[in-house]
Every structure is written in C-alpha cells, then in structure tokens.
Write a protein that holds these residues in place. Structure first.
Motif, PDB file in Angstrom:
ATOM      1  N   ASP A   1       0.862  -1.179   0.000  1.00  0.00           N
ATOM      2  CA  ASP A   1       0.000   0.000   0.000  1.00  0.00           C
ATOM      3  C   ASP A   1       0.897   1.227   0.000  1.00  0.00           C
TER       4      ASP A   1
ATOM      5  N   SER B   1      -5.423  10.604  -3.811  1.00  0.00           N
ATOM      6  CA  SER B   1      -5.949  11.638  -2.908  1.00  0.00           C
ATOM      7  C   SER B   1      -4.848  12.433  -2.215  1.00  0.00           C
ATOM      8  N   LYS B   2      -3.645  11.922  -2.219  1.00  0.00           N
ATOM      9  CA  LYS B   2      -2.577  12.589  -1.475  1.00  0.00           C
ATOM     10  C   LYS B   2      -1.707  13.396  -2.447  1.00  0.00           C
TER      11      LYS B   2
HETATM   12  C1  LIG Z   1      -4.368   7.687   3.375  1.00  0.00           C
HETATM   13  C2  LIG Z   1      -4.126   6.252   3.275  1.00  0.00           C
HETATM   14  C3  LIG Z   1      -5.071   5.420   2.681  1.00  0.00           C
HETATM   15  C4  LIG Z   1      -6.401   5.925   2.224  1.00  0.00           C
HETATM   16  O1  LIG Z   1      -6.307   6.680   1.066  1.00  0.00           O
HETATM   17  P1  LIG Z   1      -7.496   7.664   0.633  1.00  0.00           P
HETATM   18  O2  LIG Z   1      -7.300   7.822  -0.826  1.00  0.00           O
HETATM   19  O3  LIG Z   1      -7.349   8.916   1.408  1.00  0.00           O
HETATM   20  O4  LIG Z   1      -8.766   6.946   0.958  1.00  0.00           O
HETATM   21  C5  LIG Z   1      -4.758   4.082   2.545  1.00  0.00           C
HETATM   22  N1  LIG Z   1      -3.586   3.586   2.982  1.00  0.00           N
HETATM   23  C6  LIG Z   1      -2.652   4.368   3.570  1.00  0.00           C
HETATM   24  C7  LIG Z   1      -1.359   3.758   4.021  1.00  0.00           C
HETATM   25  C8  LIG Z   1      -2.895   5.717   3.733  1.00  0.00           C
HETATM   26  O5  LIG Z   1      -1.988   6.482   4.321  1.00  0.00           O
END
Ligand SMILES: *Cc1c(COP(=O)(O)O)cnc(C)c1O
Length: 396
Positions: free
Chosen positions: A209, A242-243
């Motif tokens: 992830d 999203s980040k």
């Molecule tokens: C922020 C995050 C997510 C979720 O992502 P979103 O697109 O904000 O739903 C999943 N896994 C990790 C490790 C994250 O930091």
C-alpha cells in the motif's frame, strides 16, 4: 432500554475522551488546501496536509477538471459494471499503468475502499494474510472483510516475517504479505527488497500500500516499488490519488489478471458509483505533469530535508523518518495535544496524533512538508516550534 435514542452509551464514551484530553472538534478550512490557510478563522502555515506536491489547487488540474465537467458532466451516473465506465476512466488507468511501469491498473473511488475491496477479493478461506503491525486501518478492514486467517509480523522486521512464513507456509494455500510502502505515522520505508526475496522463497504474494509513496518516492513519484526497482516482483501495488496526486481515488497497479478479476469481484467497483469526471480529468493531468518533469518531487524533497535538519538541530526527536513525513515525538497524549494547540496560537497548524492512531505514549505532531511551502514559511514554522518547545520544557 427505553433511552437508547439518547445514545447515553456514546455520551459516556465522549466524556471519556474529554477526561483523556483527546476530545476535539473537526477543524474548518476556508478556501483551498494550500501551504498557508485560514483554519478555524485563523491564518496559519499548513503542516498537516497530504498535498505533497501542491496539486490540490494547481491551475492545470483545475482547468482539466473543468474541461472534463463540460464534456462528461458532474457525475458518472452508475457503477462501472453498468454504464458508469467512461472512456476517461479507461484513459486514466492506461496512463497510470504506463506511469507505474506495470501491466495494468484498476482504480477505485478512494485509497481506503481500494484496500477494503481488493484484499477481500483476492484472499479467501484457506489463505493467510501476513500483515506488518503498523499497517493502515483500511488494510486491517480489508483483511477483516476477507475470510482469510490473519497474522501480524513485527514492524518491518524480516526475521519476524520469515518466522511466520516458515511456520505457516504448508498450512495454507495462498499467503499474502501486506505492507505499507511508506508508513504514514513514522515516515519510514518498508524493506521491500527483502520482502520480495522472502515472498519468492516461500511462494507468497506481495501487496504494497503505497499511499504515502505515490508521488513522493521513485522517479518523479512512481512510488516505492520504482524506488527499489522491483517492477514485476510485487503482485499488488496500491496507490492513492488523494494525497500527492491532489484529487481523490485509489488504484492497484499490477497484472492484467489482477485487473480482470477485480472488474468482476471488486465490490466497491460493482456496488458504488465510479469516480466523477472532474476527478478523473484532473488525475490524468497530474500524471501528465509528473511524466513531464521532476520539478515537483525535487522541490518536495529539498523542502523536507531543509525542515527536518532545522528541527533536528534544535533538539527535537523526529524519529526514524526517511521521507517528507516528519513526526515530532512528544510522548504523552495530553501534552501532544497541548503542543499542537500552542503551535496553532503561534500560527502553525500541525495536528496532534495520539492513541489509537499511534501506540499509547508515542503521541506526536506529524509535520507534512510539501513542494508548495516556501523556505520563508518553513523558517517561520521552525521559529514557532522553538518557542513552544522551550515554553513547554521539551527543549532545553
Ligand atoms: C491515506 C491512506 C489510505 C487511504 O487513502 P485515501 O485515498 O485517502 O482513501 C490508505 N492507505 C494508507 C497507508 C494511507 O496512508
């Protein structure tokens, strides 16, 4: 129970939060998410967004969003399996696959439901999920939704991982090793080369992830897999849109087989409407920018290094971060929240992160430096840290 509607049991829990000093209201942001913002009516330097590259309010992304709205409207109108799979969704996935240097990509409406939907679709009864103890909540939820058994290994500890693999290999059909690429609360990077070796040794699958590695690590933000040059050796590489990408959404990069299967069994894809056209248009533009230039990731790393060095020199404990995520570890929960509050009064917003998001006694303010910060803003933030640190006897 005739007073259930009064939610007494929740009121009592909320009183508990207040007693622990961790109760709070949701902060309100006026305007776009930028390096300096109006938050709860006060102008502050924003050190808490995941908007690593400053793309959330980038003119090119905004223009692309508007153009997508003009052509495709504001909503996709259906789930992807019915009539919500527009040509721009396909175009976005093809571009992302090329960017990630993988065969195929399947996108979701968020990183969270990408994990929840993917893990439950690829692991079942008779399988074992082997998860780093500090993995993100959405991985934990995805593992719960699958009917596979779960076990954890010590954080980024390869001996602990191998012990599990050795013990369990013959008891299960598929083993799935899951790790964050970059750990969101500490900013350290998973030992992916060794994880890939162990996975090959024990015929396990690998799932990374890379929410905080996407747009940050690797060539122009291609991620942790690219950073270690492990293309073709990680089965499921998850990114968030999203980040660093600045918009919304999540995706899995990997094989065509993965994509094919998720298009049939990825529940968020089957039962929830696909990403809106504006988001898709701006995501495409963001990836194009990253494929054109390393300017944004270069500036991100330069700012992060600058800020981290200054805090370290002052004597703050910034943990083991190897990325722009800069935790300043305070320890005690209430003291952490107090530190954050005092920084806010001095014009710096950096949110306190405490149990249950991180283990008890490891409360921290987590600074997120971005490409959009100016050196002048970072200097002002460091000044505020020094003042509050001395005031609270955290610094000598
Ligand atoms: C922020 C995050 C997510 C979720 O992502 P979103 O697109 O904000 O739903 C999943 N896994 C990790 C490790 C994250 O930091």
């Amino acid at each position: 129970m005739n007073n259930v509607h009064e939610l007494t049991f929740l009121k009592e829990k909320i009183e508990g939060l207040k007693a622990d000093g961790v109760y709070r209201k949701l902060p309100i942001l006026e305007g776009a998410n930028e390096s300096e913002v109006i938050l709860n009516g006060k102008k502050v330097i924003n050190l808490s967004s995941n908007n690593y590259l400053g793309f959330a309010n980038h003119p090119r992304l905004k223009r692309a969003a508007i153009e997508a709205v003009e052509k495709y409207g504001v909503g996709a109108g259906a789930v992807r399996t019915i009539v919500g799979n527009m040509d721009i969704h396909e175009k976005m996935e093809t571009l992302l696959a090329k960017f990630k240097r993988e065969e195929a990509v399947m996108s979701f409406q968020s990183g969270f439901n990408c994990n929840a939907g993917t893990i439950q679709a690829i692991a079942e009864k008779g399988d074992l999920i082997i998860s780093d103890e500090l993995n993100h909540a959405s991985i934990i939820d995805g593992a719960r939704l699958s009917r596979a058994d779960k076990t954890i290994y010590k954080h980024n500890d390869m001996d602990s991982l191998e012990e599990v693999l050795k013990l369990k290999r013959d008891k299960y059909r598929n083993l799935l090793i899951i790790t964050d690429g970059v750990f969101s609360m500490d900013g350290d990077i998973a030992n992916l080369p060794d994880i890939a070796n162990l996975a090959e040794k024990y015929s396990a699958m690998t799932y990374v992830d890379d929410a905080h590695g996407s747009g940050v690590l690797g060539e122009s933000g291609r991620g942790t897999v690219d950073h270690f040059n492990l293309h073709g050796r990680i089965d499921f590489s998850i990114g968030t849109l999203s980040k660093a990408i600045g918009v919304i959404g999540g995706y899995v990069a990997g094989s065509k087989t993965m994509q094919d299967w998720l298009s049939h069994r990825g529940r968020p894809l089957l039962f929830s409407t696909s990403l809106p056209p504006a988001a898709v248009g701006s995501i495409i533009e963001a990836v194009k920018i990253l494929m054109e230039t390393t300017e944004y990731t270069d500036r991100l790393w330069d700012n992060a290094k600058y800020f981290k060095e200054k805090l370290g020199k002052l004597g703050f404990d910034t943990g083991n971060s190897q990325t722009p995520i800069t935790p300043v570890i305070i320890g005690d929960e209430a003291k952490t929240m107090e530190f954050s509050k005092k920084l806010f009064e001095k014009g710096v917003f950096v949110s306190g992160i405490v149990f249950p998001t991180v283990p008890k006694g490891t409360g921290r303010v987590r600074c997120m430096v971005t490409a959009a910060h100016t050196k002048e803003q970072l200097d002002r933030a460091v000044d505020a840290f020094e003042k509050v640190g001395k005031e609270m006897n955290i610094l000598k």
